[in-house]
Design a protein around this motif. Structure first.
Motif, short mmCIF file in Angstrom:
data_model
loop_
_atom_site.label_atom_id
_atom_site.label_comp_id
_atom_site.label_asym_id
_atom_site.label_seq_id
_atom_site.Cartn_x
_atom_site.Cartn_y
_atom_site.Cartn_z
N GLU A 67 0.50 -1.56 0.00
CA GLU A 67 0.27 -0.12 -0.21
C GLU A 67 1.17 1.46 0.24
O GLU A 67 0.44 2.35 0.49
CB GLU A 67 -0.80 -0.31 1.18
N GLY A 68 1.85 1.30 -0.15
CA GLY A 68 3.43 2.11 -0.77
C GLY A 68 3.68 2.73 0.35
O GLY A 68 4.67 4.44 0.12
N ASN A 69 3.14 1.90 2.01
CA ASN A 69 3.65 2.90 3.24
C ASN A 69 4.03 1.83 4.30
O ASN A 69 4.51 2.21 5.55
CB ASN A 69 2.51 3.86 3.56
N ILE A 70 3.80 0.16 4.21
CA ILE A 70 2.99 -0.70 5.15
C ILE A 70 4.78 -1.21 4.80
O ILE A 70 4.45 -2.26 4.11
CB ILE A 70 2.00 -0.83 5.29
N ARG A 71 5.75 -1.45 5.62
CA ARG A 71 6.73 -1.91 5.20
C ARG A 71 6.92 -3.10 6.43
O ARG A 71 7.27 -2.87 7.85
CB ARG A 71 8.74 -0.79 5.03
N VAL A 72 7.09 -4.28 5.96
CA VAL A 72 7.53 -5.42 6.83
C VAL A 72 8.44 -6.25 6.82
O VAL A 72 9.33 -6.46 5.44
CB VAL A 72 5.92 -6.48 6.95
N PHE A 73 8.95 -7.34 7.99
CA PHE A 73 9.95 -8.08 7.42
C PHE A 73 9.47 -9.03 7.22
O PHE A 73 8.88 -9.50 7.85
CB PHE A 73 11.19 -7.83 8.87
N GLY A 74 9.92 -10.05 6.00
CA GLY A 74 9.40 -11.05 5.97
C GLY A 74 10.41 -12.89 5.25
O GLY A 74 11.74 -12.18 4.78
N THR A 75 9.79 -13.04 5.15
CA THR A 75 11.40 -14.56 4.12
C THR A 75 9.53 -14.54 2.46
O THR A 75 9.52 -14.32 2.80
CB THR A 75 10.98 -15.96 4.71
N ILE A 76 10.87 -15.49 1.43
CA ILE A 76 10.59 -15.32 0.68
C ILE A 76 10.85 -16.71 -0.02
O ILE A 76 11.79 -17.78 0.30
CB ILE A 76 11.51 -14.98 -1.11
N SER A 77 9.48 -17.94 -0.08
CA SER A 77 9.36 -18.79 -0.34
C SER A 77 10.11 -19.45 -2.06
O SER A 77 10.64 -20.58 -1.78
CB SER A 77 8.39 -19.43 -0.07
N ASP A 78 10.22 -18.76 -2.29
CA ASP A 78 10.78 -19.53 -4.17
C ASP A 78 12.13 -19.17 -3.92
O ASP A 78 12.35 -18.35 -3.03
CB ASP A 78 10.46 -18.63 -5.02
N SER A 79 12.72 -20.25 -4.82
CA SER A 79 14.12 -20.03 -4.38
C SER A 79 14.69 -18.96 -5.65
O SER A 79 16.18 -18.30 -5.66
CB SER A 79 15.19 -21.63 -4.81
N LEU A 80 13.84 -17.91 -5.87
CA LEU A 80 14.05 -17.03 -6.99
C LEU A 80 14.61 -16.47 -6.32
O LEU A 80 14.11 -15.65 -4.93
CB LEU A 80 13.25 -16.10 -7.40
N ARG A 81 15.55 -14.70 -6.42
CA ARG A 81 16.10 -13.67 -5.81
C ARG A 81 15.97 -12.61 -6.44
O ARG A 81 16.83 -11.99 -7.65
CB ARG A 81 17.17 -14.03 -5.69
N PRO A 82 14.26 -12.20 -6.34
CA PRO A 82 14.16 -10.73 -7.33
C PRO A 82 14.82 -10.04 -6.91
O PRO A 82 15.94 -9.46 -5.58
CB PRO A 82 13.05 -11.15 -7.76
N ASN A 83 14.89 -8.46 -8.47
CA ASN A 83 15.34 -6.88 -7.66
C ASN A 83 14.73 -6.40 -6.98
O ASN A 83 13.13 -6.28 -7.11
CB ASN A 83 16.32 -6.64 -8.92
N PRO A 84 15.28 -5.40 -6.46
CA PRO A 84 14.54 -4.59 -5.91
C PRO A 84 13.52 -3.93 -6.63
O PRO A 84 13.48 -3.90 -8.13
CB PRO A 84 14.85 -4.04 -4.76
N GLY A 85 12.19 -3.58 -6.53
CA GLY A 85 11.06 -3.35 -6.54
C GLY A 85 10.03 -4.36 -7.43
O GLY A 85 8.86 -3.98 -8.46
N HIS A 86 10.44 -5.77 -7.88
CA HIS A 86 9.68 -6.45 -8.49
C HIS A 86 8.92 -6.74 -7.48
O HIS A 86 8.57 -6.72 -5.59
CB HIS A 86 10.56 -7.92 -8.01
N GLY A 87 7.17 -7.56 -8.20
CA GLY A 87 6.37 -7.75 -7.23
C GLY A 87 6.42 -9.35 -6.00
O GLY A 87 6.64 -9.74 -6.71
N LEU A 88 5.61 -9.11 -5.32
CA LEU A 88 5.74 -9.89 -4.38
C LEU A 88 4.18 -10.54 -4.03
O LEU A 88 3.51 -9.27 -4.10
CB LEU A 88 6.56 -9.79 -3.36
N VAL A 89 3.97 -11.60 -3.56
CA VAL A 89 2.41 -11.98 -3.18
C VAL A 89 2.20 -12.76 -1.33
O VAL A 89 3.42 -13.32 -1.97
CB VAL A 89 1.84 -12.81 -4.27
#
Ligand SMILES: [Zn+2]
Length: 106
Positions: A67-89
């Protein structure tokens, strides 16, 4: 236990949203940090944007923004390593002493 933590435990990510200026208040608060309006609990979009990524012991950790301003710390389940700016679900969230957020790559 707050409403926020309760909902996270049930895999629902909600945040307080201002009834006046419609902006999500993060971290959750009873009052808007911009206009001091009252807030209500609203579901947060499942789509996030990758802000930062790092890896340790084969796991990817990230900072994601909703939402443009809610920043959280998390983990990525895929083995992919996207670059900053990429979309996450947001795949799921929970709460166990701290909020847990698990993302897949969009
Ligand atoms: Zn406001």
């Amino acid at each position: 236990m707050t409403r926020f933590e309760d909902e996270l435990k049930n895999n629902n990510f909600v945040c307080s949203k201002c009834t006046k200026c419609q902006h999500f208040v993060w971290p959750p608060s009873e009052f808007c940090n911009k206009c001091l309006g009252d807030t209500v609990w609203e579901p947060v979009s499942k789509s996030a944007k990758l802000v930062e990524i790092s890896s340790k012991d084969g796991k990817s950790f990230c900072i994601a923004e909703f939402e443009g301003n809610i920043r959280v710390f998390g983990t990525i389940s895929d083995s992919l390593r996207p670059n900053p700016g990429h979309g996450l679900v947001l795949e799921y969230c929970s709460y166990d002493d701290t909020p847990k957020f698990v993302f897949s790559v969009e």
